[in-house]
Design an enzyme around this catalytic site. Sequence first.
Site, PDB file in Angstrom:
ATOM      1  N   ASN A   7      -3.100  -5.777  15.770  1.00  0.00           N
ATOM      2  CA  ASN A   7      -1.942  -5.260  15.034  1.00  0.00           C
ATOM      3  C   ASN A   7      -1.381  -4.125  15.871  1.00  0.00           C
ATOM      4  OD1 ASN A   7      -0.120  -4.158  13.287  1.00  0.00           O
ATOM      5  ND2 ASN A   7      -1.537  -3.939  11.571  1.00  0.00           N
ATOM      6  N   ARG A  95      -0.508  -9.754  14.274  1.00  0.00           N
ATOM      7  CA  ARG A  95       0.304  -9.497  13.094  1.00  0.00           C
ATOM      8  C   ARG A  95       1.723  -9.210  13.572  1.00  0.00           C
ATOM      9  NH1 ARG A  95       1.209  -4.150   9.803  1.00  0.00           N
ATOM     10  NH2 ARG A  95       2.353  -5.054   8.076  1.00  0.00           N
ATOM     11  N   HIS A 184       4.121  -7.863   3.220  1.00  0.00           N
ATOM     12  CA  HIS A 184       2.735  -7.958   2.728  1.00  0.00           C
ATOM     13  C   HIS A 184       2.363  -9.409   2.428  1.00  0.00           C
ATOM     14  CE1 HIS A 184       3.067  -3.615   0.873  1.00  0.00           C
ATOM     15  NE2 HIS A 184       2.671  -3.571   2.125  1.00  0.00           N
ATOM     16  N   GLY A 214      -0.969  -0.053  -2.174  1.00  0.00           N
ATOM     17  CA  GLY A 214      -1.630   0.777  -1.152  1.00  0.00           C
ATOM     18  C   GLY A 214      -0.691   1.928  -0.855  1.00  0.00           C
ATOM     19  N   ASN A 215      -0.575   2.320   0.425  1.00  0.00           N
ATOM     20  CA  ASN A 215       0.492   3.259   0.770  1.00  0.00           C
ATOM     21  C   ASN A 215       1.837   2.598   0.537  1.00  0.00           C
ATOM     22  OD1 ASN A 215      -0.698   5.700   1.619  1.00  0.00           O
ATOM     23  ND2 ASN A 215      -1.518   4.610   3.392  1.00  0.00           N
ATOM     24  N   ARG A 245       7.704   6.089  -0.100  1.00  0.00           N
ATOM     25  CA  ARG A 245       8.973   5.347  -0.158  1.00  0.00           C
ATOM     26  C   ARG A 245       9.460   5.238  -1.600  1.00  0.00           C
ATOM     27  NH1 ARG A 245       6.945   0.095   2.743  1.00  0.00           N
ATOM     28  NH2 ARG A 245       5.188   1.150   3.702  1.00  0.00           N
ATOM     29  N   ASP A 286      -1.405  10.637  -1.874  1.00  0.00           N
ATOM     30  CA  ASP A 286      -2.671   9.919  -2.035  1.00  0.00           C
ATOM     31  C   ASP A 286      -3.053   9.953  -3.516  1.00  0.00           C
ATOM     32  OD1 ASP A 286      -5.528   9.344  -2.214  1.00  0.00           O
ATOM     33  OD2 ASP A 286      -5.506   9.451  -0.023  1.00  0.00           O
ATOM     34  N   MET A 287      -3.244   8.785  -4.105  1.00  0.00           N
ATOM     35  CA  MET A 287      -3.488   8.702  -5.545  1.00  0.00           C
ATOM     36  C   MET A 287      -4.730   9.479  -5.968  1.00  0.00           C
ATOM     37  SD  MET A 287      -2.050   7.809  -8.197  1.00  0.00           S
ATOM     38  CE  MET A 287      -0.753   6.609  -8.145  1.00  0.00           C
ATOM     39  N   GLU A 388      -6.665  -8.091   5.343  1.00  0.00           N
ATOM     40  CA  GLU A 388      -5.577  -8.633   6.158  1.00  0.00           C
ATOM     41  C   GLU A 388      -6.067  -9.265   7.444  1.00  0.00           C
ATOM     42  OE1 GLU A 388      -2.542  -5.560   6.076  1.00  0.00           O
ATOM     43  OE2 GLU A 388      -1.056  -7.171   6.030  1.00  0.00           O
TER      44      GLU A 388
HETATM   45  P1  ADP Z   1      -2.230   0.799   3.526  1.00  0.00           P
HETATM   46  O1  ADP Z   1      -1.064   0.424   2.663  1.00  0.00           O
HETATM   47  O2  ADP Z   1      -1.933   1.898   4.497  1.00  0.00           O
HETATM   48  O3  ADP Z   1      -2.993  -0.360   4.096  1.00  0.00           O
HETATM   49  P2  ADP Z   1      -4.422   1.107   1.652  1.00  0.00           P
HETATM   50  O4  ADP Z   1      -4.295  -0.231   1.033  1.00  0.00           O
HETATM   51  O5  ADP Z   1      -5.685   1.426   2.374  1.00  0.00           O
HETATM   52  O6  ADP Z   1      -3.199   1.531   2.529  1.00  0.00           O
HETATM   53  O7  ADP Z   1      -4.237   2.181   0.471  1.00  0.00           O
HETATM   54  C1  ADP Z   1      -4.265   3.546   0.751  1.00  0.00           C
HETATM   55  C2  ADP Z   1      -4.033   4.305  -0.535  1.00  0.00           C
HETATM   56  O8  ADP Z   1      -4.972   3.861  -1.511  1.00  0.00           O
HETATM   57  C3  ADP Z   1      -4.321   5.798  -0.401  1.00  0.00           C
HETATM   58  O9  ADP Z   1      -3.195   6.506   0.006  1.00  0.00           O
HETATM   59  C4  ADP Z   1      -4.701   6.165  -1.806  1.00  0.00           C
HETATM   60  O10 ADP Z   1      -3.529   6.516  -2.532  1.00  0.00           O
HETATM   61  C5  ADP Z   1      -5.248   4.914  -2.403  1.00  0.00           C
HETATM   62  N1  ADP Z   1      -6.695   4.960  -2.636  1.00  0.00           N
HETATM   63  C6  ADP Z   1      -7.699   4.737  -1.768  1.00  0.00           C
HETATM   64  N2  ADP Z   1      -8.918   4.887  -2.370  1.00  0.00           N
HETATM   65  C7  ADP Z   1      -8.642   5.200  -3.663  1.00  0.00           C
HETATM   66  C8  ADP Z   1      -9.462   5.488  -4.812  1.00  0.00           C
HETATM   67  N3  ADP Z   1     -10.781   5.460  -4.749  1.00  0.00           N
HETATM   68  N4  ADP Z   1      -8.827   5.755  -5.968  1.00  0.00           N
HETATM   69  C9  ADP Z   1      -7.483   5.780  -6.049  1.00  0.00           C
HETATM   70  N5  ADP Z   1      -6.668   5.522  -5.009  1.00  0.00           N
HETATM   71  C10 ADP Z   1      -7.234   5.246  -3.840  1.00  0.00           C
END
Ligand code: ADP
Length: 402
Positions: A7, A95, A184, A214-215, A245, A286-287, A388
């Site tokens: 990637n 990718r 995605h 995710g992000n 976003r 970040d959640m 992925e």
């Molecule tokens: P990407 O879209 O970059 O591939 P991911 O699918 O890894 O990202 O998701 C990343 C996001 O997932 C983080 O920014 C966070 O908000 C969230 N995250 C990761 N672990 C947890 C958790 N244990 N509880 C809640 N949210 C989480």
Amino acid sequence: MKFLIINSGSSSIKYQVIEMETETVLAVGLVERIGEEVGRLKSTFFPGTKAEAESVIEQPIPDHSSGMRLVIAGLTDKDKGVIGDTSEILAIGHRVVHGGEDFHSSTMITKEVMDAIQRNIPLAPLHNSANLDGIRVAMEIFPKVPQVAVFDTAFHQTMPPHAFMYALPYSLYEKDRVRRYGFHGTSHRFVAGECAFLLNKPLAECNLITIHLGNGCSMTAIENGRSVDTSLGMTPLEGLVMGTRSGDLDPAVHLFLQQNKGWDLETIDALLNKESGLKGLCGLNDMRDIHKAIESGDARAALALDVQTYRNRKYIGAYMAVLGRIDGIVFTAGIGENDAIVRAKSLKGLEAFGVRLDSAKNSQRCLGARCISSQDSTVQVFVIPTNEELAIAREVAGVVRG
Ligand code: ADP
């Protein structure tokens, strides 16, 4: 049978080596800061009987070619490496973010395919040109190895025109290809396949709503195994509320900001992609941090969570109307896989439509795929980890086998 999955970003290369017979990851790594003063390669090797090994190299990495050669040197290292030499890599999967309307499925890379990826650069300027850099370098280093392009957009090419057209002058579609493409796709397709397995039904008979949080965040309506609508649009900005976003907003906000704040389009674009979403609402993207802030009484963080989960619920309702009958709703990616509160809030009020969560199952922390709906739910709800790289590797296997 070992595959290398790549990637390639504008200043980075993520890679994995996967043993396909057992679908085992042998090595995973990231080259970062390509072209900067000091670059970095972090690799983790899982060499079977030997102990797992980590390696970090910091040195100037002027371009993608030197980055890739550094990766290969690590993979073939006598002590830590997981392959004897490059001939053990039997196929390479890349990718590629934007396949436009040219690619409905993964495909063997040829000169024509590279030209088509190049033609689609205007649709994803940063991503597609970086993906092409990765392909060129891999072809140079592995000239005889089959290379396969796996597109983020391809799964959504089954959307019908009424779902992919924007209500703009038709010539903008005909001449400039302005339309919804969706992204995605590899993740949505992967979790849909896993969900069909759990439902014990052929994917071609499953109606699903897959929710990647995710992000980046997106939702897809899948009818009889095919994507019929998805929330990301011509670019990965539309739809759900994401980490940074905005997702959906009135397009006239652009004009308002330009006229009232004097901001140019680049500034507004950066604002919508990098400073909006959860981060825009509460300063955190970040959640996990958002939950901590809510616990300490941060009202903005609570608002951000509400705005995101309300948008999720609105889209789930819309896709229920699109599909009519639904076999499963799937949550995946960082938030979707880990966050019971987001899942519960996103499904709140949908009991009237037959969606009932089992709160104990929803709250259980567990890494694998699982059903979290109650016995009396007419729609089953699942948490299914996305993967992925493995999804890309399976696509590569399909193309190589013909
Ligand atoms: P990407 O879209 O970059 O591939 P991911 O699918 O890894 O990202 O998701 C990343 C996001 O997932 C983080 O920014 C966070 O908000 C969230 N995250 C990761 N672990 C947890 C958790 N244990 N509880 C809640 N949210 C989480």
